[in-house]
Design an enzyme around this catalytic site. Structure first.
Site, PDB file in Angstrom:
ATOM      1  N   CYS A   1       0.714  -1.333  -0.044  1.00  0.00           N
ATOM      2  CA  CYS A   1       0.064  -0.174  -0.053  1.00  0.00           C
ATOM      3  C   CYS A   1       0.779   1.150   0.118  1.00  0.00           C
ATOM      4  O   CYS A   1       0.295   2.245  -0.419  1.00  0.00           O
ATOM      5  CB  CYS A   1      -0.964  -0.003   1.048  1.00  0.00           C
ATOM      6  SG  CYS A   1      -1.905  -1.516   1.338  1.00  0.00           S
TER       7      CYS A   1
ATOM      8  N   HIS B   1      -3.754   6.753   3.138  1.00  0.00           N
ATOM      9  CA  HIS B   1      -3.818   5.408   2.597  1.00  0.00           C
ATOM     10  C   HIS B   1      -5.244   5.018   3.172  1.00  0.00           C
ATOM     11  O   HIS B   1      -5.530   5.040   4.171  1.00  0.00           O
ATOM     12  CB  HIS B   1      -2.852   4.460   2.944  1.00  0.00           C
ATOM     13  CG  HIS B   1      -3.183   2.952   2.526  1.00  0.00           C
ATOM     14  ND1 HIS B   1      -3.787   2.720   1.587  1.00  0.00           N
ATOM     15  CD2 HIS B   1      -3.237   1.863   3.322  1.00  0.00           C
ATOM     16  CE1 HIS B   1      -4.033   1.279   1.347  1.00  0.00           C
ATOM     17  NE2 HIS B   1      -3.834   0.739   2.569  1.00  0.00           N
TER      18      HIS B   1
ATOM     19  N   ASN C   1     -10.089  -0.822   0.357  1.00  0.00           N
ATOM     20  CA  ASN C   1      -8.595  -0.508   0.220  1.00  0.00           C
ATOM     21  C   ASN C   1      -7.916  -0.862  -1.031  1.00  0.00           C
ATOM     22  O   ASN C   1      -8.131  -2.094  -1.463  1.00  0.00           O
ATOM     23  CB  ASN C   1      -7.987  -1.335   1.173  1.00  0.00           C
ATOM     24  CG  ASN C   1      -6.413  -1.314   1.445  1.00  0.00           C
ATOM     25  OD1 ASN C   1      -5.702  -0.858   0.531  1.00  0.00           O
ATOM     26  ND2 ASN C   1      -5.931  -1.928   2.442  1.00  0.00           N
TER      27      ASN C   1
HETATM   28  N1  ACO Z   1     -18.352  -9.269   9.802  1.00  0.00           N
HETATM   29  C1  ACO Z   1     -18.869  -9.494  11.173  1.00  0.00           C
HETATM   30  N2  ACO Z   1     -17.862  -9.786  12.328  1.00  0.00           N
HETATM   31  C2  ACO Z   1     -16.518  -9.779  11.521  1.00  0.00           C
HETATM   32  C3  ACO Z   1     -15.968  -9.583  10.434  1.00  0.00           C
HETATM   33  C4  ACO Z   1     -17.066  -9.198   9.317  1.00  0.00           C
HETATM   34  N3  ACO Z   1     -16.608  -8.938   8.372  1.00  0.00           N
HETATM   35  N4  ACO Z   1     -14.808  -9.568  10.573  1.00  0.00           N
HETATM   36  C5  ACO Z   1     -14.415 -10.232  11.618  1.00  0.00           C
HETATM   37  N5  ACO Z   1     -15.421 -10.311  12.441  1.00  0.00           N
HETATM   38  C6  ACO Z   1     -15.683 -10.776  13.908  1.00  0.00           C
HETATM   39  C7  ACO Z   1     -14.189 -11.397  14.347  1.00  0.00           C
HETATM   40  O1  ACO Z   1     -14.645 -12.808  13.956  1.00  0.00           O
HETATM   41  C8  ACO Z   1     -14.473 -11.296  15.833  1.00  0.00           C
HETATM   42  O2  ACO Z   1     -15.462 -11.710  16.487  1.00  0.00           O
HETATM   43  P1  ACO Z   1     -15.318 -12.661  17.831  1.00  0.00           P
HETATM   44  O3  ACO Z   1     -14.906 -11.464  18.720  1.00  0.00           O
HETATM   45  O4  ACO Z   1     -16.409 -13.459  18.137  1.00  0.00           O
HETATM   46  O5  ACO Z   1     -13.995 -13.341  17.910  1.00  0.00           O
HETATM   47  C9  ACO Z   1     -15.001  -9.558  15.964  1.00  0.00           C
HETATM   48  O6  ACO Z   1     -15.592  -9.274  14.797  1.00  0.00           O
HETATM   49  C10 ACO Z   1     -13.826  -8.705  16.168  1.00  0.00           C
HETATM   50  O7  ACO Z   1     -12.843  -8.808  15.303  1.00  0.00           O
HETATM   51  P2  ACO Z   1     -11.426  -7.900  15.188  1.00  0.00           P
HETATM   52  O8  ACO Z   1     -10.512  -8.816  14.311  1.00  0.00           O
HETATM   53  O9  ACO Z   1     -10.803  -7.868  16.651  1.00  0.00           O
HETATM   54  O10 ACO Z   1     -12.290  -6.662  14.518  1.00  0.00           O
HETATM   55  P3  ACO Z   1     -11.527  -5.368  14.196  1.00  0.00           P
HETATM   56  O11 ACO Z   1     -12.259  -4.303  15.193  1.00  0.00           O
HETATM   57  O12 ACO Z   1      -9.865  -5.448  14.851  1.00  0.00           O
HETATM   58  O13 ACO Z   1     -11.757  -5.220  12.719  1.00  0.00           O
HETATM   59  C11 ACO Z   1     -10.520  -5.296  10.637  1.00  0.00           C
HETATM   60  C12 ACO Z   1     -11.281  -6.015  11.781  1.00  0.00           C
HETATM   61  C13 ACO Z   1     -11.372  -4.558  10.215  1.00  0.00           C
HETATM   62  C14 ACO Z   1      -9.996  -6.044   9.806  1.00  0.00           C
HETATM   63  C15 ACO Z   1      -9.365  -4.304  11.391  1.00  0.00           C
HETATM   64  O14 ACO Z   1      -8.647  -5.129  12.369  1.00  0.00           O
HETATM   65  C16 ACO Z   1      -8.567  -3.595  10.419  1.00  0.00           C
HETATM   66  O15 ACO Z   1      -9.014  -2.888   9.488  1.00  0.00           O
HETATM   67  N6  ACO Z   1      -7.324  -3.921  10.243  1.00  0.00           N
HETATM   68  C17 ACO Z   1      -6.333  -3.371   9.578  1.00  0.00           C
HETATM   69  C18 ACO Z   1      -6.482  -3.760   8.269  1.00  0.00           C
HETATM   70  C19 ACO Z   1      -5.493  -3.247   7.262  1.00  0.00           C
HETATM   71  O16 ACO Z   1      -5.517  -1.863   7.149  1.00  0.00           O
HETATM   72  N7  ACO Z   1      -4.889  -4.077   6.194  1.00  0.00           N
HETATM   73  C20 ACO Z   1      -4.520  -3.609   5.018  1.00  0.00           C
HETATM   74  C21 ACO Z   1      -3.082  -3.024   5.289  1.00  0.00           C
HETATM   75  S1  ACO Z   1      -2.538  -2.126   3.939  1.00  0.00           S
HETATM   76  C22 ACO Z   1      -1.951  -3.465   2.522  1.00  0.00           C
HETATM   77  O17 ACO Z   1      -0.588  -3.729   2.655  1.00  0.00           O
HETATM   78  C23 ACO Z   1      -2.839  -4.152   1.990  1.00  0.00           C
END
Ligand code: ACO
Length: 327
Positions: free
Chosen positions: A114, A254, A284
């Site tokens: 990214c 980003h 993204n």
């Molecule tokens: N729908 C519903 N529930 C979900 C979903 C979904 N799509 N995805 C995860 N959950 C659930 C999980 O299973 C978990 O449930 P549990 O508590 O029963 O185990 C709960 O939601 C919380 O999960 P977390 O992973 O803690 O959720 P978080 O608030 O961290 O959000 C997310 C997840 C959106 C992926 C976040 O961590 C994020 O955006 N991280 C950064 C990702 C990113 O930017 N990546 C790209 C980097 S750039 C590149 O190089 C491509």
């Protein structure tokens, strides 16, 4: 003054197909409400089977070259940033060169996830400032949809496809690129990676059955690193440009997650209203993210001629970077 950088034009292309959160509810166990509240994303663009990363790059390039008021033949060097090339080799930049009908100029790819556009910008700047090439076409093009695990609800809601391009040239009168700061840390490479298809796990029936050719991510850990590294990079690039945060008309981050952007704004001490956000409709798009956002901000008049902007990015690698530009 020595050789400076002049930004001549920008362009963007998104595939036509829109995949919204309601569509995703039919694919995985998720909800529109969860996706919006946790990421800020409402919809993303998805390329068709026959539409390649080089095709998206081609469409964005045509627009950037047109807005630069140049012809294809006036380009001296093509740099493509992508983590979703048409194929491992040749470089997508060479495939783009063929589509643009430009012969005998150098063309190569950069893989910095990214942060790719900012890495590409630094590379273009170095080539121009050294006097080696005068006019560079820098294109960031991605089709994340083709490496997304559509059974994994924690990643498939995040990504989208798109391409952005910029034409830069040498100038003895102006310098539109005030600073660039880059960083990386390979120790965290396994927080976000695609393990299959390289020399570590050459493609085999096994790698395919284990889904190793799809994105693997530890979202929580990436989230925390993204905030700290983006804040660090943003401050460094400001310092290198001898500018203060209040000198910046718009920050172009980003577009990974609205909560990451809000947190970065808060930690830099800038109102979120000074951050350009289009993640709602793009998701993204990896390296295409900052350049497509910048292009939209220019085209819709949010950013005007002479304004200072700061690009801030973070991605797998881990990589990060920031750049202060005059538009
Ligand atoms: N729908 C519903 N529930 C979900 C979903 C979904 N799509 N995805 C995860 N959950 C659930 C999980 O299973 C978990 O449930 P549990 O508590 O029963 O185990 C709960 O939601 C919380 O999960 P977390 O992973 O803690 O959720 P978080 O608030 O961290 O959000 C997310 C997840 C959106 C992926 C976040 O961590 C994020 O955006 N991280 C950064 C990702 C990113 O930017 N990546 C790209 C980097 S750039 C590149 O190089 C491509």
């Amino acid at each position: 003054m020595g050789i400076g950088i002049k930004i001549l034009g920008t362009g963007t292309y998104f595939p036509k197909k829109i995949l919204n959160n309601k569509d995703l509810e039919k694919i995985v166990d998720t909800s529109d409400e969860w996706i919006i509240s946790r990421t800020g994303i409402k919809e993303r663009r998805i390329s068709s089977k026959s539409e390649l990363t080089s095709d998206l790059a081609y469409e964005a390039s045509k627009k950037a070259i047109k807005s630069a008021k140049l012809t294809n033949e006036q380009i001296d060097l093509i740099i493509v940033t992508t983590i979703t090339p048409d194929m491992p080799f040749p470089a997508t930049a060479c495939l783009l060169q063929r589509k643009l009908g430009i012969k005998s100029i150098p063309a190569f790819d950069i893989s910095a996830s990214c942060s790719g556009f900012i890495y590409g910008l630094a590379t273009a700047k170095a080539f121009i400032e050294s006097g080696l090439y005068k006019t560079v076409l820098l294109v960031s093009s991605e089709e994340l949809s083709k490496i997304t695990d559509w059974d994994d609800r924690s990643t498939c809601i995040l990504f989208g496809d798109g391409a952005g391009a910029m034409v830069l040239t040498a100038s003895y009168k102006t310098n539109d690129c005030l600073s660039i700061f880059l960083g990386s840390d390979g120790i965290y490479s396994e927080l976000l990676f695609l393990p299959g298809g390289g020399t570590a796990f050459p493609t085999s029936k096994n790698t395919v059955s284990q889904n190793l050719h799809k994105i693997k991510m530890q979202g929580n850990k990436i989230f925390k690193h993204a905030i700290s590294k983006m804040v660090f990079a943003a401050k460094k690039a400001l310092m290198l440009a001898s500018k203060k945060k209040d000198d910046i008309r718009f920050f172009i981050p980003h577009q990974a997650n609205i909560r990451i952007i809000e947190s970065v704004a808060k930690k830099i001490g800038v109102s979120i209203n000074n951050f350009f956000i289009n993640i709602t409709k793009t998701g993204n798009t990896s390296s295409a993210s900052v350049i497509t956002a910048l292009d939209e901000a220019i085209k819709n008049g949010t950013v005007k001629n002479g304004d200072l902007v700061e690009l801030i990015a973070f991605g797998s690698g881990l990589t990060w970077g920031a750049a202060v530009l005059r538009i």
